[in-house]
Write an enzyme that holds these catalytic residues in place. Structure first.
Site, PDB file in Angstrom:
ATOM      1  N   HIS A 110       1.267   1.715  -5.768  1.00 29.95           N
ATOM      2  CA  HIS A 110      -0.120   0.464  -6.090  1.00 29.95           C
ATOM      3  C   HIS A 110      -0.775   1.791  -6.260  1.00 29.95           C
ATOM      4  O   HIS A 110      -1.816   1.395  -7.288  1.00 29.95           O
ATOM      5  CB  HIS A 110      -0.125   0.389  -4.454  1.00 29.95           C
ATOM      6  CG  HIS A 110      -1.561  -0.336  -3.914  1.00 29.95           C
ATOM      7  ND1 HIS A 110      -2.468  -1.662  -5.090  1.00 29.95           N
ATOM      8  CD2 HIS A 110      -3.273   0.266  -3.786  1.00 29.95           C
ATOM      9  CE1 HIS A 110      -3.252  -1.671  -4.889  1.00 29.95           C
ATOM     10  NE2 HIS A 110      -4.179  -0.280  -4.308  1.00 29.95           N
TER      11      HIS A 110
ATOM     12  N   HIS B 286      -7.343   6.859  -3.096  1.00 34.14           N
ATOM     13  CA  HIS B 286      -8.130   5.726  -2.275  1.00 34.14           C
ATOM     14  C   HIS B 286      -7.173   4.578  -1.083  1.00 34.14           C
ATOM     15  O   HIS B 286      -7.988   4.703  -0.730  1.00 34.14           O
ATOM     16  CB  HIS B 286      -8.447   5.298  -4.176  1.00 34.14           C
ATOM     17  CG  HIS B 286      -7.249   3.519  -3.698  1.00 34.14           C
ATOM     18  ND1 HIS B 286      -5.971   4.146  -4.425  1.00 34.14           N
ATOM     19  CD2 HIS B 286      -7.519   2.542  -3.050  1.00 34.14           C
ATOM     20  CE1 HIS B 286      -5.339   2.926  -4.804  1.00 34.14           C
ATOM     21  NE2 HIS B 286      -6.194   1.832  -4.279  1.00 34.14           N
ATOM     22  N   ASP B 287      -6.376   5.221  -1.232  1.00 32.40           N
ATOM     23  CA  ASP B 287      -5.616   4.497  -0.076  1.00 32.40           C
ATOM     24  C   ASP B 287      -4.782   5.328   0.679  1.00 32.40           C
ATOM     25  O   ASP B 287      -3.740   5.167   1.404  1.00 32.40           O
ATOM     26  CB  ASP B 287      -4.488   3.222  -0.093  1.00 32.40           C
ATOM     27  CG  ASP B 287      -4.968   1.768  -0.347  1.00 32.40           C
ATOM     28  OD1 ASP B 287      -6.375   2.055   0.392  1.00 32.40           O
ATOM     29  OD2 ASP B 287      -4.740   1.177  -0.984  1.00 32.40           O
TER      30      ASP B 287
ATOM     31  N   HIS C  12       0.636  -0.561   0.600  1.00 32.49           N
ATOM     32  CA  HIS C  12      -0.347  -0.011  -0.342  1.00 32.49           C
ATOM     33  C   HIS C  12       0.870   1.455   0.045  1.00 32.49           C
ATOM     34  O   HIS C  12       1.345   1.886   1.027  1.00 32.49           O
ATOM     35  CB  HIS C  12      -1.141  -0.191   0.946  1.00 32.49           C
ATOM     36  CG  HIS C  12      -2.043  -0.950   0.959  1.00 32.49           C
ATOM     37  ND1 HIS C  12      -2.074  -2.156   1.844  1.00 32.49           N
ATOM     38  CD2 HIS C  12      -3.438  -1.137   0.337  1.00 32.49           C
ATOM     39  CE1 HIS C  12      -2.738  -3.070   1.388  1.00 32.49           C
ATOM     40  NE2 HIS C  12      -4.038  -2.779   0.320  1.00 32.49           N
TER      41      HIS C  12
ATOM     42  N   ASP D 245      -8.713  -1.480  -8.095  1.00 32.05           N
ATOM     43  CA  ASP D 245      -7.775  -1.499  -6.949  1.00 32.05           C
ATOM     44  C   ASP D 245      -7.850  -3.183  -6.338  1.00 32.05           C
ATOM     45  O   ASP D 245      -6.201  -3.496  -6.101  1.00 32.05           O
ATOM     46  CB  ASP D 245      -9.006  -1.579  -5.503  1.00 32.05           C
ATOM     47  CG  ASP D 245      -8.950  -1.467  -4.412  1.00 32.05           C
ATOM     48  OD1 ASP D 245      -6.947  -1.640  -4.060  1.00 32.05           O
ATOM     49  OD2 ASP D 245      -8.838  -1.689  -3.141  1.00 32.05           O
TER      50      ASP D 245
END
Length: 512
Positions: A222, A258-259, A218, A368
């Site tokens: 990524h 998103h992360d 993560h 994802d």
């Protein structure tokens, strides 16, 4: 001409001189100070990384999340235990600051308080600075050969075989910034939404900084990989002819953030260690809520949408959150059932804004977890990285006498069995429905890669089982029943790989 200054490394037991204002390794001056003259001590405050403080008041600690300030008393605060894993006891914390802006005559203006949200990453960077550990700042000046190759790769950014690892090396670790900026510019969104180039670049730099480079999986690479996959999905005919410019902007920003500030541990870990984020979000989509709020915090800090009407800006923040929250893997069945129901009833209408938004959610979910659908050489790297992150969490849990989370015990799990299970129960159902929605060459390519990758992991599992059995010393009492049991184990492994034995797996399953 650019002037650089070397900041002195100061011990913690000595107060930092008030003429030093440090921010990410640079000295900042107020507008009234001379560029080359000595800065006025009354115009500068102490600043280390993202922590601002005054030497006379270092005890007022608080947590601020989008204007929601929670004051933590000095008595109840537990400092970081350096001997333990940082995420067990880490806090978002800033120190209360009073900046004294005074004129040369000595009169003082009203006090100004600086409040700043700290991400995990910024907190760790600031902690290193406070402890006198120099921050490793990469050189961002690239050789022309590398930038030329990176530009050539961007010409094929819509190719499903895009190697994000190579692109990250060619951009000197700036794949997320370079890729996202290129895609926004390629769609003409910078000009269409009148985005300030300086604010946009600052926003993307801060986004990349707030991904943890120490995370095996993560991290910013990524995020760049998911952004590239999202671009591929938005180019599919069903979406390309339906998505609005606002949809595309939100889709790319959601993929890139998103992360954001992912700590490298999962939600159950935060819950069982009583992390305050778990309490803040009531143990529901803890990480996804944090990613969203962190992204909104950076949008507001950089003022990227400040020129838009307030209502439009708030709507974009809400829709961004809706996209990011959809990546919560614990809600996979909920989204998949709704997607399947729409497809069964054939009532998906992309001229409807809510339906388009739902398809964007599904596209982001696919992006994802699309690693099993990449060519083998890319998929294998991602599989090893995510498994290593699982195992690192398991090691931490063992060290602190916590219950080891599923899939996180390196003693009983392997990359192969984790990936085969993930493909069977999570990836295959999702991408099968996506292929029903968008039956294109890309969808069939993804399903084909996933089948070959699953067979490859099954083959590797079978080989490892055979090697381990041969390595074990054979006892004199081995009989036919033991041999039959071994044969059954091999047969079960082949069945888990999709019914294909190691001899039947083509070499093409390892294509790059």
């Amino acid at each position: 001409m650019e002037v650089c200054y070397q900041l002195p490394v100061l011990p913690l037991d000595r107060p930092v001189p008030k003429h030093v204002l440090s921010r990410r390794g640079a000295i900042s001056f107020s507008s009234s100070s001379s560029l080359f003259g000595a800065p006025d001590p009354r115009q500068l405050s102490q600043r280390r990384g993202a922590i601002s403080y005054d030497s006379s008041d270092q005890t007022a600690l608080y947590i601020r999340m989008l204007g929601d300030v929670r004051v933590r008393s000095q008595v109840g605060f537990e400092p970081e235990r350096r001997s333990s894993h940082p995420y067990l006891y880490i806090d978002f914390r800033t120190l209360h600051t009073r900046l004294d802006y005074g004129s040369t005559s000595g009169s003082s203006a009203p006090e100004r308080r600086v409040h700043r949200l700290l991400s995990f990453q910024r907190y760790l960077h600031s902690s290193r600075l406070l402890r006198g550990v120099p921050q490793q700042i990469p050189l961002h000046i690239l050789d022309e050969d590398y930038t030329g190759q990176a530009r050539c790769m961007l010409e094929k950014v819509g190719n499903w075989n895009f190697d994000i690892f190579l692109f990250d090396r060619l951009t000197n670790g700036n794949s997320l910034i370079t890729l996202t900026f290129h895609l926004l510019n390629q769609y003409g969104l910078v000009e269409l939404f009148q985005l300030d180039m300086v604010k946009l670049w600052r926003f993307l730099v801060m986004v990349q900084e707030d991904y943890h480079s120490d995370n095996p999986y993560h991290n910013a690479i990524h995020a760049a990989d998911v952004t590239q996959a999202m671009y591929c999905y938005m180019r599919e005919p069903m979406l390309a002819k339906s998505l609005t410019s606002c949809d595309i902007l939100l889709g790319l920003l959601a993929a890139a953030t998103h992360d954001l500030d992912h700590p490298g541990v999962n939600q159950p870990f935060l819950i069982k260690t009583d992390h305050y984020l778990a309490t803040l979000y009531r143990n529901t989509s803890v990480l996804e809520n944090h990613h969203w709020k962190s992204a909104v915090g950076l949008l507001r800090e950089t003022g990227l949408f400040s020129h838009l009407p307030a209502e439009d800006s708030l709507n974009m923040e809400r829709e961004l959150g809706s996209l990011i929250l959809a990546t919560d893997i614990s809600r996979q069945n909920e989204y998949l059932s709704r997607f399947r129901r729409h497809l069964d009833q054939e009532n998906m209408c992309l001229s409807n804004g809510s339906h388009r938004h739902f398809i964007l959610q599904m596209a982001l979910k696919c992006a994802d977890i699309c690693n099993p659908c990449r060519p083998w050489e890319l998929s294998k790297q991602w599989s090893e990285k995510v498994t290593e992150e699982f195992f690192q969490q398991g090691d931490i849990e063992k060290k602190h006498k916590l219950e080891v989370s599923p899939l996180c015990d390196r003693g009983i799990n392997t990359v192969g069995n984790i990936q085969i299970g993930f493909m069977t129960y999570v990836a295959e159902p999702l991408f099968a429905e996506w292929a029903r929605f968008s039956d294109t060459r890309l969808s069939q390519t993804m399903l084909g890669h996933m089948g070959l990758n699953k067979a490859s992991w099954g083959s590797l599992q079978q080989e490892q089982t055979s090697v381990s059995e041969e390595a074990e010393p054979s006892s004199a009492g081995t009989d036919a029943e033991d041999a039959a049991a071994a044969a059954r184990r091999n047969r079960n492994t082949a069945t888990a790989a999709g019914g294909t034995s190691s001899k039947e797996i083509p070499q093409g399953s390892r294509e790059s």
